[in-house]
Design a protein around this motif. Structure first.
Motif: not given
Length: 92
Positions: A2-11
């Motif tokens: 989930w952390l990577f998914a949130v980081l990708i969305v923020l990027l």
């Protein structure tokens, strides 16, 4: 995960914000087409025609054909200029 998914969305959101013009602006657009180098007024000479260069576009043109036409026009113009210099009747 989930952390990577949130980081990708923020990027992706950050890229969208910059692309929309917020944040650091993009560089100013400039006209990179070559100058035609022909006089805006008055008659064109054979040398003026030889200096003309056309910019290429996505669906461009055959440069050899345009260059051949410009050479022909320049030769015809030289003939007219030579006739005018000799005192013959001017032609258009």
């Amino acid at each position: 995960m989930w952390l990577f998914a949130v980081l990708i969305v923020l990027l992706m959101g950050g890229v969208a914000v910059v692309a929309a013009g917020r944040g650091t602006p993009m560089a100013e657009a400039y006209d990179d087409r070559p100058d035609a180098l022909v006089p805006a007024t008055g008659p064109l000479s054979a040398d003026d025609l030889r200096r003309v260069r056309f910019p290429l576009a996505f669906r461009g043109y055959r440069m050899a054909e345009v260059d051949a036409l410009l050479d022909r026009l320049a030769a015809e113009r030289e003939a007219v200029e030579a006739a005018d210099a000799d005192g013959d009747a001017p032609r258009a």
